[in-house]
Design an enzyme around this catalytic site. Structure first.
Site, PDB file in Angstrom:
ATOM      1  N   LYS A 140      24.355  66.461  -2.269  1.00  0.00           N
ATOM      2  CA  LYS A 140      24.339  67.544  -1.290  1.00  0.00           C
ATOM      3  C   LYS A 140      22.999  68.238  -1.383  1.00  0.00           C
ATOM      4  CE  LYS A 140      27.027  69.269   1.840  1.00  0.00           C
ATOM      5  NZ  LYS A 140      28.001  68.522   2.635  1.00  0.00           N
TER       6      LYS A 140
HETATM    7  P1  NAD Z   1      28.364  74.009  12.117  1.00  0.00           P
HETATM    8  O1  NAD Z   1      27.243  74.798  11.603  1.00  0.00           O
HETATM    9  O2  NAD Z   1      28.129  73.058  13.244  1.00  0.00           O
HETATM   10  O3  NAD Z   1      29.554  74.992  12.560  1.00  0.00           O
HETATM   11  C1  NAD Z   1      30.102  75.966  11.713  1.00  0.00           C
HETATM   12  C2  NAD Z   1      31.065  76.844  12.502  1.00  0.00           C
HETATM   13  O4  NAD Z   1      31.637  77.822  11.604  1.00  0.00           O
HETATM   14  C3  NAD Z   1      30.388  77.673  13.601  1.00  0.00           C
HETATM   15  O5  NAD Z   1      31.271  77.783  14.709  1.00  0.00           O
HETATM   16  C4  NAD Z   1      30.166  79.042  12.953  1.00  0.00           C
HETATM   17  O6  NAD Z   1      30.112  80.094  13.890  1.00  0.00           O
HETATM   18  C5  NAD Z   1      31.408  79.129  12.100  1.00  0.00           C
HETATM   19  N1  NAD Z   1      31.232  80.041  10.943  1.00  0.00           N
HETATM   20  C6  NAD Z   1      30.143  80.192  10.157  1.00  0.00           C
HETATM   21  N2  NAD Z   1      30.375  81.134   9.221  1.00  0.00           N
HETATM   22  C7  NAD Z   1      31.639  81.573   9.427  1.00  0.00           C
HETATM   23  C8  NAD Z   1      32.452  82.554   8.798  1.00  0.00           C
HETATM   24  N3  NAD Z   1      31.994  83.265   7.762  1.00  0.00           N
HETATM   25  N4  NAD Z   1      33.704  82.725   9.295  1.00  0.00           N
HETATM   26  C9  NAD Z   1      34.163  82.012  10.330  1.00  0.00           C
HETATM   27  N5  NAD Z   1      33.442  81.078  10.963  1.00  0.00           N
HETATM   28  C10 NAD Z   1      32.195  80.872  10.520  1.00  0.00           C
HETATM   29  O7  NAD Z   1      28.982  73.232  10.848  1.00  0.00           O
HETATM   30  P2  NAD Z   1      29.862  71.890  10.847  1.00  0.00           P
HETATM   31  O8  NAD Z   1      28.952  70.739  10.692  1.00  0.00           O
HETATM   32  O9  NAD Z   1      30.836  71.947  11.960  1.00  0.00           O
HETATM   33  O10 NAD Z   1      30.638  72.054   9.454  1.00  0.00           O
HETATM   34  C11 NAD Z   1      31.821  72.844   9.330  1.00  0.00           C
HETATM   35  C12 NAD Z   1      32.522  72.490   8.017  1.00  0.00           C
HETATM   36  O11 NAD Z   1      32.848  71.096   8.006  1.00  0.00           O
HETATM   37  C13 NAD Z   1      31.692  72.731   6.743  1.00  0.00           C
HETATM   38  O12 NAD Z   1      32.547  73.130   5.702  1.00  0.00           O
HETATM   39  C14 NAD Z   1      31.127  71.356   6.439  1.00  0.00           C
HETATM   40  O13 NAD Z   1      30.797  71.195   5.075  1.00  0.00           O
HETATM   41  C15 NAD Z   1      32.294  70.481   6.844  1.00  0.00           C
HETATM   42  N6  NAD Z   1      31.954  69.096   7.144  1.00  0.00           N
HETATM   43  C16 NAD Z   1      31.036  68.782   8.119  1.00  0.00           C
HETATM   44  C17 NAD Z   1      30.770  67.454   8.401  1.00  0.00           C
HETATM   45  C18 NAD Z   1      29.842  67.049   9.530  1.00  0.00           C
HETATM   46  O14 NAD Z   1      29.806  65.860   9.862  1.00  0.00           O
HETATM   47  N7  NAD Z   1      29.103  67.954  10.151  1.00  0.00           N
HETATM   48  C19 NAD Z   1      31.400  66.433   7.678  1.00  0.00           C
HETATM   49  C20 NAD Z   1      32.316  66.785   6.694  1.00  0.00           C
HETATM   50  C21 NAD Z   1      32.593  68.114   6.448  1.00  0.00           C
END
Ligand code: NAD
Length: 426
Positions: free
Chosen positions: A116
């Site tokens: 990471k």
């Molecule tokens: P992103 O940045 O595209 O979106 C994050 C979302 O969460 C946004 O809508 C933001 O406004 C919201 N957010 C941020 N802080 C917040 C808070 N304190 N309270 C409520 N909402 C909040 O991120 P993403 O890529 O969608 O990732 C989201 C989660 O999924 C993370 O935990 C990430 O580790 C996990 N994840 C992502 C992927 C991927 O392919 N992108 C894969 C596996 C896991």
């Protein structure tokens, strides 16, 4: 016995993500009757790089940013893991996320180990030019670690396909030739995979479907609440809606919206990735992120940050099923309460593995310079997710444990086996 630096930090950061990751590993080690010295090896990240680097800002000033890249256990293959841009990125969190990546890759049986990375910054307060400068310099600083055979980054919170494109270009400029396989989650035009953008959400949708089936239900007509409307949350909402589920609530960092009769997801998708936009939607009640988690619904999907369902609110969760799209949204204290209340939790290391599965497909396609159609990618992804779900459910049943422990037993066992077979060098 003298404590290592990491052990000392672990004891002083009781509520840290890494402390939670260790607690989960220790519980799995207990079920597996893992040798103590092997457990010590698995507890420690193999390497951690901290970089402090200057970036030229648009106003001519220079700002110093801090970034990390952590590799956990390399036994099963090259390191793989996302890059997070967020003001609250810490080394502790990056360590935990690297360890979770190791188990995740092992649960879905793809040949990677966990990594990471992250930079402490608020990408929303940077111009596109500053974001590009920051990315190119961060990648240069961690370039001794990354490469298509050693460590392949991907998107995470605050990063996107454009950031991945700059990573690919920076690495390629240093090499003197184009190296698409150094990073995944790239735009299709430069070697990205069909289906990657929605892959994590598609995996989450498949997991919700399998969990509902386990309870004698289907996605058709099921009510769903989703926290987070970024890459993962918006794709989950879109695919759940297409599969006939009723998405009753969504949120972003500024708060959420709720309509028990269902939200117009196609209309709301125009807001995806733009914080604050969904609150302008008229046909719904404004709610807080805390309230969203406690709504009555069949499936709750936390898709934002870790540690949102804790010992304090777990008693008030009304969902029948929680599918952990985010990494680490449910703390161990909450897990116990949810277990007692019969709420089925599909754990992160299974539930959100769709992203890394299609990242693996992207890497394979880049290495072979031979690209697949979207239908083939989606079919292979759904098959891998379904197979993993049933393996985890079966393991949980055999060991009389919950799905999280079932997934840990599979993941930790595969990594422990690979570590043991390879042996300790020299
Ligand atoms: P992103 O940045 O595209 O979106 C994050 C979302 O969460 C946004 O809508 C933001 O406004 C919201 N957010 C941020 N802080 C917040 C808070 N304190 N309270 C409520 N909402 C909040 O991120 P993403 O890529 O969608 O990732 C989201 C989660 O999924 C993370 O935990 C990430 O580790 C996990 N994840 C992502 C992927 C991927 O392919 N992108 C894969 C596996 C896991």
């Amino acid at each position: 016995m003298a404590q290592t630096t990491i052990e000392r930090e672990r004891h002083t950061e009781e509520r840290s993500a890494y402390a939670i990751a260790i607690r989960q590993l220790e519980a799995a080690a207990h079920y597996l009757n893992l040798d103590r010295s092997l457990l010590e090896v698995l507890k420690h990240p193999r390497r951690e790089l901290i970089v402090n680097f200057p970036v030229k800002m648009d106003d001519g000033s220079i700002r110093v940013f801090t970034g990390y890249r952590v590799h956990h256990n390399p036994a099963r293959g090259p390191a793989k893991g996302g890059i997070r841009y967020h003001p609250e990125v810490t080394l502790d969190e990056t360590r935990a996320l690297a360890m979770w990546m190791t188990w995740k890759c092992a649960v879905v049986n793809i040949p990677y180990s966990g990594a990471k990375g992250g930079v402490v910054c608020d990408p929303k307060r940077l111009s596109v030019h500053e974001l590009e400068n920051l990315t190119r310099r961060y990648i240069t600083e961690i370039s001794m670690l990354i490469g298509p055979e050693s460590d392949i980054p991907a998107p995470d919170v605050g990063t996107n396909p454009q950031v991945m494109a700059w990573i690919m270009d920076t690495y390629s400029m240093h090499k003197g030739y184009t190296v698409p396989a150094v990073v995944t989650g790239k735009p299709i035009a430069i070697g990205g995979s069909e289906g990657r953008l929605e892959a994590t959400g598609r995996g989450v949708m498949v997991m919700a479907h399998e969990a509902l089936r386990q309870l004698g239900r289907t996605l058709e007509g099921a009510t769903v609440a989703i926290q987070g409307f970024g890459n993962v949350g918006s794709a989950t909402a879109k695919l759940m809606h297409q599969a006939g589920a009723k998405v009753v609530a969504i949120s972003d960092v500024r708060g959420g919206i709720y309509n028990p009769n269902g939200l117009n997801i196609p209309a709301l998708l125009h807001c995806a990735g733009r914080d604050g936009c969904i609150q302008a939607y008229r046909d719904a009640e404004l709610i807080t992120n805390e309230e969203l988690l406690e709504l009555p619904c069949d499936v709750l999907v936390p898709a934002a940050l870790h540690g949102v369902i804790t010992g304090h609110n777990a008693e008030r969760i009304q969902a029948r099923i929680i599918v952990e799209a985010a990494n680490g949204p449910v703390t161990p204290d909450a897990d116990e309460i949810l277990d007692d209340r019969g709420i089925l939790v599909v754990p992160d290391i299974l539930a959100n593995a769709g992203g890394v599965v299609v990242s693996y497909f992207e890497w394979v396609q880049d290495l072979q310079a031979f690209f697949w159609e979207e239908e083939e990618v989606n079919l292979k992804l759904e098959k891998a997710m379904r197979r993993s779900y049933h393996h985890v459910a079966q393991t949980a049943e055999q060991n009389k444990v919950n799905m999280r422990m079932g997934a840990y037993i599979i993941g930790v066992n595969r990594v422990a086996e690979a570590t043991t077979i390879r042996g300790i060098y020299p």
